[in-house]
Design a protein around this motif. Structure first.
Motif, PDB file in Angstrom:
ATOM      1  N   UNK A   1      -6.997   0.164   8.940  1.00  0.00           N
ATOM      2  CA  UNK A   1      -5.696   0.789   8.731  1.00  0.00           C
ATOM      3  C   UNK A   1      -4.895   0.142   7.619  1.00  0.00           C
ATOM      4  N   UNK A   2      -4.721  -1.174   7.687  1.00  0.00           N
ATOM      5  CA  UNK A   2      -3.940  -1.864   6.658  1.00  0.00           C
ATOM      6  C   UNK A   2      -4.737  -1.963   5.360  1.00  0.00           C
ATOM      7  N   UNK A   3      -6.022  -2.255   5.451  1.00  0.00           N
ATOM      8  CA  UNK A   3      -6.840  -2.393   4.256  1.00  0.00           C
ATOM      9  C   UNK A   3      -6.872  -1.133   3.424  1.00  0.00           C
ATOM     10  N   UNK A   4      -7.056   0.012   4.073  1.00  0.00           N
ATOM     11  CA  UNK A   4      -7.096   1.265   3.324  1.00  0.00           C
ATOM     12  C   UNK A   4      -5.732   1.595   2.726  1.00  0.00           C
ATOM     13  N   UNK A   5      -4.665   1.255   3.444  1.00  0.00           N
ATOM     14  CA  UNK A   5      -3.318   1.483   2.915  1.00  0.00           C
ATOM     15  C   UNK A   5      -3.052   0.578   1.714  1.00  0.00           C
ATOM     16  N   UNK A   6      -3.516  -0.669   1.767  1.00  0.00           N
ATOM     17  CA  UNK A   6      -3.418  -1.580   0.630  1.00  0.00           C
ATOM     18  C   UNK A   6      -4.116  -0.978  -0.586  1.00  0.00           C
ATOM     19  N   UNK A   7      -5.345  -0.533  -0.383  1.00  0.00           N
ATOM     20  CA  UNK A   7      -6.117   0.004  -1.490  1.00  0.00           C
ATOM     21  C   UNK A   7      -5.416   1.207  -2.115  1.00  0.00           C
TER      22      UNK A   7
ATOM     23  N   UNK B   1      -6.820 -10.768  -4.425  1.00  0.00           N
ATOM     24  CA  UNK B   1      -7.882 -10.650  -3.430  1.00  0.00           C
ATOM     25  C   UNK B   1      -7.205 -10.655  -2.062  1.00  0.00           C
ATOM     26  N   UNK B   2      -7.440  -9.605  -1.285  1.00  0.00           N
ATOM     27  CA  UNK B   2      -6.800  -9.461   0.023  1.00  0.00           C
ATOM     28  C   UNK B   2      -7.862  -9.401   1.111  1.00  0.00           C
ATOM     29  N   UNK B   3      -7.799 -10.345   2.043  1.00  0.00           N
ATOM     30  CA  UNK B   3      -8.704 -10.350   3.192  1.00  0.00           C
ATOM     31  C   UNK B   3      -7.985  -9.646   4.338  1.00  0.00           C
ATOM     32  N   UNK B   4      -8.335  -8.379   4.539  1.00  0.00           N
ATOM     33  CA  UNK B   4      -7.648  -7.547   5.526  1.00  0.00           C
ATOM     34  C   UNK B   4      -8.533  -7.241   6.724  1.00  0.00           C
ATOM     35  N   UNK B   5      -9.538  -8.070   6.928  1.00  0.00           N
ATOM     36  CA  UNK B   5     -10.414  -7.910   8.090  1.00  0.00           C
ATOM     37  C   UNK B   5      -9.732  -8.502   9.324  1.00  0.00           C
TER      38      UNK B   5
ATOM     39  N   UNK C   1     -13.204  -1.903  -3.202  1.00  0.00           N
ATOM     40  CA  UNK C   1     -13.115  -1.916  -1.747  1.00  0.00           C
ATOM     41  C   UNK C   1     -14.451  -2.376  -1.154  1.00  0.00           C
ATOM     42  N   UNK C   2     -14.358  -3.248  -0.156  1.00  0.00           N
ATOM     43  CA  UNK C   2     -15.538  -3.643   0.602  1.00  0.00           C
ATOM     44  C   UNK C   2     -15.206  -3.556   2.083  1.00  0.00           C
TER      45      UNK C   2
ATOM     46  N   UNK D   1      -4.660 -13.810   2.867  1.00  0.00           N
ATOM     47  CA  UNK D   1      -5.404 -13.577   4.096  1.00  0.00           C
ATOM     48  C   UNK D   1      -4.423 -13.074   5.146  1.00  0.00           C
ATOM     49  N   UNK D   2      -4.729 -11.924   5.741  1.00  0.00           N
ATOM     50  CA  UNK D   2      -3.852 -11.415   6.787  1.00  0.00           C
ATOM     51  C   UNK D   2      -4.014 -12.250   8.047  1.00  0.00           C
TER      52      UNK D   2
END
Length: 221
Positions: free
Chosen positions: A12-18, A60-64, A30-31, A118-119
């Motif tokens: 949810x957050x990762x796709x919104x970031x992208x 670089x955003x670690x949204x996992x 995107x990975x 890093x989230x």
């Protein structure tokens, strides 16, 4: 053109970031596990995917991450601790981001500003813990905060303009949190992403190694 790498980009957050970064005209890579087989808990997978990327990234955003893994819900009391559930939390929420940082040095520029974020989560704050519970998730997030703080110290020796931080996005309305929102106010992933992008854009190297919330306020360790 600014380049951004989003790890966990299908969430949810990762796709919104992208989407937010692309809307700003950035080149976004995107990975995710679901789309690319990127498994942050597997060092070989992390090394293979990050090693295949070219050039350096400005962000670089670690949204996992996950609050519930394998059906194991957050514990209401320490009496409910289960070894495997706790190990799973550490593997995904602490060891995984540590592996990313370990293999990300060549993706960060040495001659200009960049942000490695890093989230994390406010519940990972030891100083802010007033109600207990959620032992495994809290502990894993506290651990990743230490990883970020330590990595920032080391990165500063070779990447002097890189800002390495832990970020708390607030309570975000995603499948990740759906069961646990209750009466807590939550924001849409798109709003959370915009909030954190503003925070990242305002950071300086003096902020590296710290922990900030969605409003740019420092969170106690």
């Amino acid at each position: 053109m600014r380049k951004t790498l989003i790890l966990g980009a299908s969430g949810g957050i990762g796709s919104a970031f992208a989407a937010a970064c692309e809307a700003q005209g950035e080149h976004v890579v995107r990975l995710s596990r679901s789309a690319d087989g990127f498994d942050i808990t597997d060092e070989a997978s992390v090394a293979r995917h990050l090693g295949a990327l070219d050039g350096s990234f400005d962000r670089v955003v670690v949204a996992t991450g996950a609050l519930e893994i394998g059906g194991a819900e957050p514990e209401k009391t320490i009496k409910s601790i289960e070894r495997q559930a706790m190990m799973d939390q550490f593997a995904l929420n602490a060891v995984g981001p540590a592996l990313v940082i370990a293999h990300a040095h060549d993706l960060l520029p040495r001659d200009r500003r960049a942000v490695l974020a890093v989230l994390s989560a406010r519940v990972g704050s030891i100083g802010d813990n007033r109600i207990g519970g959620w032992i495994s998730y809290r502990s894993a997030k506290a651990a990743v905060n230490q990883v970020v703080h330590t990595a920032a110290i080391e990165l500063a020796r070779t990447h002097k303009q890189v800002v390495c931080v832990a970020l708390h996005p607030g309570t975000v309305a995603t499948p990740f949190t759906e069961k646990y929102l209750g009466r807590h106010p939550a924001v849409a992933p798109e709003e959370a992403a915009q909030n954190l992008l503003r925070v990242m854009d305002g950071l300086t190297v003096e902020n590296s190694g710290q922990f900030f919330d969605w409003a740019g306020k420092e969170v106690p360790w």
